[in-house]
Design an enzyme around this catalytic site. Structure first.
Site, short mmCIF file in Angstrom:
data_model
loop_
_atom_site.label_atom_id
_atom_site.label_comp_id
_atom_site.label_asym_id
_atom_site.label_seq_id
_atom_site.Cartn_x
_atom_site.Cartn_y
_atom_site.Cartn_z
N GLU A 144 19.24 111.20 21.21
CA GLU A 144 18.55 111.94 22.28
C GLU A 144 18.76 111.33 23.65
O GLU A 144 19.02 112.05 24.62
CB GLU A 144 17.05 112.07 21.98
N HIS A 169 5.77 114.05 14.73
CA HIS A 169 6.47 115.31 14.99
C HIS A 169 5.56 116.39 15.57
O HIS A 169 5.86 117.56 15.51
CB HIS A 169 7.09 115.86 13.70
#
Lengths: 327, 351
Positions: free
Chosen positions: A60, A129
């Site tokens: 990322e 998450h």
């Protein structure tokens, strides 16, 4: 006008903008061959090829930073985060580089990227998450933040975000992906950032909300109308920064009571900022303290039936709305 | 670091005219005197925050940036004054930026660590160690995507090589065949921590092998050697879209920043030995003397002009106004700065 899902609306916006502007590129983990982890980008690789729909490794900081760098040269990357929760791995790239590069260069550089993906709890995926970072993102001047609740808003706001010359953080919701709604087919259907939408008119209480909580709030308002005969106005912010506080204040001037409903942890949330602004600018309009429904203040619990209760839900909104109406 | 040919026989250097060689020397001298002048200004409390001086490393930025073509780009970390001058930025706004003045290259909003000049393909000037490297890969991505023949030189110090973002960037550049040259200016110390105390493995550039990437090492005191080595890497990038790692052995004479007393992690003898034997300006002055390109008189002239330029820059900075509180919220959003083209509504600012 077509009735399509939120997922299809996001895809339509991507497809139309990639078609319209050769500088628009979709990049992210599993966006191409896999058709998207949540199938948002399904079919786009086939349609546009690997130059425009780019699979990235799980990296990322690397790929978000790469997109930011490319955007400084005029590429307009749309970066998909499989979950917005993974923004923490790219925090420095988003909130030091994208947010600050225009300022630190004295306005010489701009950074026309969109970073998008789902940011929500409620799917039993645990604390790593389930982040809703819109408050954290919006805390950084230079960044814009939008959180669409409906299919039409998803399309119109994403198209505006892609055409925007500032970095826009676009927060979706996995639970909303399958929700259907009427969406204009017009390729120039744009919803400006920073424009709230009164999703339901009412006179007795204003619920200020955004994202999936809009759906809870609308359902709660219907239930209260039916059972209590009270009229609730639901203001969907749609955009967190820029923020359409004027629509909120106009509603407060009408109802004189405010409940904020947000899927945020309470400390320094979007609602915290909203209630500060409402009391500062419309103190005399208030007949009661501002109240709110937030996620219960703890990391996201896994246990499926309990997670439902940790998050705002229709039942919790109904209870809070009734309390606010009586206060 | 053995070479098949002596550096100055390499074509990229042999093709230089006398004027171009003198220009390389002039740039190095301009950096040296600018840095010395800015140090005096800092000591005179004209400059706030940090000041990371490039003194000792001049041949690296000058050698590298002298190779830039229309579609070549440079990005670096916070020791960024040398690169700024080498890409062609005027020293007056550079000094004014250090003074925090509105005439600074970033209107006084960036400071020493954040110089930018897109018109010269210079993308900063970044404060977080290694954080600029993904952006450097993105510049390479942009060059390739837009179909241009060029490369991005992403500079970092040896202290950056253990940052995850750097490794993620190297992987992406190699995976996607991006025209990026990772230039590691190894000045041997990441702040006060020597390489041996920070970095595992047999070497830094060698790490490129893990990504299947070309790598080179060279000395940074010899501007010809810097040019020859980077020319190879840039050619690979421009022609074949192949990234490289180039590790350049160099040295800074001053502390990590001017706030570093520079007494705990290296010896005075070590610093003096480098200055005496490998000072890039002295070395190149001798080379150009031997080549019959630069006379002592011309060298003195260049030195005097560089000192004068630095003084003029300081005078300009001194005489310039500070930005005002009204300027604080400019240059945050493109839309706010271009209100006639604004499409969004609502409040962008909350104070």
């Amino acid at each position: 006008m077509s009735v399509i899902t939120y997922r299809e609306a996001v895809r339509a916006a991507l497809s139309e903008e990639i078609e319209r502007d050769k500088n628009v590129v979709l990049m992210g983990e599993e966006v191409a061959q896999f058709d998207g982890a949540y199938k948002v980008s399904e079919g786009l690789l086939e349609k546009f090829g690997p130059e425009r729909i780019v699979d990235t490794p799980i990296t990322e900081a690397g790929f978000i930073g790469c997109g930011i760098g490319a955007s400084m040269l005029g590429v307009r990357p749309v970066m998909e985060l499989m979950f917005w929760s993974f923004y923490s791995v790219a925090f420095d790239q988003i909130l030091n580089n994208a947010a600050n590069v225009r300022y630190m260069s004295g306005g010489l550089i701009n950074c026309p990227i969109v970073i998008r993906g789902p940011a929500n709890g409620g799917t039993n995926v645990g604390a790593t998450h389930s982040h809703t970072p819109e408050n954290v993102l919006a805390n950084h001047p230079g960044i814009k933040v939008v959180v669409p609740a409906t299919a039409a808003d998803a399309k119109g706001l994403l198209k505006s975000a892609i055409r925007d010359n500032d970095p826009v953080m676009y927060l979706e919701n996995t639970i909303l992906y399958g929700e259907k709604g009427e969406v204009p087919d017009d390729e120039d259907f744009l919803i400006p950032l920073g424009l709230a939408d009164v999703k339901r008119e009412g006179t007795d209480l204003t619920i200020v909300t955004y994202g999936r909580c809009v759906l809870h709030s609308l359902a709660a308002a219907d239930q209260i109308a039916k059972e209590d005969g009270k009229s609730i106005e639901v203001v969907d912010l749609r955009s967190i920064r820029p923020l359409d506080i004027d629509t909120v204040l106009a509603s407060v001037a009408k109802t004189h009571r405010v409940l904020i409903v947000e899927e945020q942890k309470p400390f320094a949330s979007v609602g915290t900022q909203l209630s500060f602004m409402i009391q500062e600018e419309s103190f005399d309009e208030l007949d009661a303290p501002i109240t709110r429904v937030t996620t219960i203040d703890a990391p996201a619990i896994y246990s499926p039936p309990v997670e439902t209760e940790q998050l705002p839900n229709i039942g919790r909104v109904v209870i809070a709305a009734r309390a606010a109406l009586k206060a | 670091m053995s070479k098949d040919t002596l550096p100055n026989t390499a074509e990229i250097n042999a093709s230089l005219s006398s004027e171009e060689k003198i220009e390389l020397y002039r740039q190095m001298m301009r950096i040296r005197r600018f840095e010395e002048r800015s140090l005096r200004a800092y000591q005179g409390k004209k400059i706030g925050g940090f000041l990371h001086l490039y003194i000792g490393q001049e041949a690296v930025a000058v050698g590298a940036c002298s190779l830039m073509g229309e579609h070549d780009h440079v990005i670096t970390a916070y020791r960024d004054h040398g690169h700024a001058i080498a890409v062609g930025m005027d020293t007056k706004p550079l000094m004014a930026e250090l003074y925090g003045k509105s005439t600074g290259c970033s209107k006084g909003k960036g400071g020493s660590m954040h110089y930018f000049d897109p018109s010269n393909n210079y993308w900063g000037g970044h404060g977080i160690v290694g954080g600029q490297i993904p952006l450097g890969v993105g510049l390479a991505y942009g060059v390739k995507y837009q179909g241009n023949k060029g490369a991005s030189m992403a500079f970092m110090g040896d202290g950056a090589v253990n940052q995850g973002a750097v490794h993620e960037s190297m992987n992406l550049a190699a995976l996607w065949d991006l025209p990026c040259v990772f230039v590691i200016e190894n000045n041997r110390y990441s702040m006060g921590t020597s390489q041996v105390r920070s970095t595992a493995g047999p070497g830094i550039a060698e790490r490129a092998e893990g990504y299947g990437m070309h790598w080179e090492k060279c000395f940074g005191h010899d501007v010809y050697e810097v040019r020859e080595t980077l020319h190879k890497a840039l050619t690979l990038a421009r022609e074949d879209h192949k990234p490289s790692v180039v590790e350049i052995d160099t040295y800074r004479y001053r502390g990590h920043s001017v706030a570093d007393p520079d007494k705990t992690y290296r010896t005075r003898e070590e610093i003096d030995a480098y200055r005496k034997n490998k000072d890039p300006l002295i070395i190149f002055q001798k080379t150009l003397g031997d080549e019959g390109v630069m006379s002592d008189e011309l060298q003195k002239e260049i030195d005097q002009a560089a000192r004068k330029e630095a003084d003029i820059a300081a005078d300009f900075a001194e005489a310039s106004p500070y930005p005002t509180p009204d300027d604080i919220q400019d240059d945050v959003y493109w839309e706010a700065d271009n209100p006639d083209q604004r499409k969004s509504q609502g409040r962008l600012f909350f104070s």
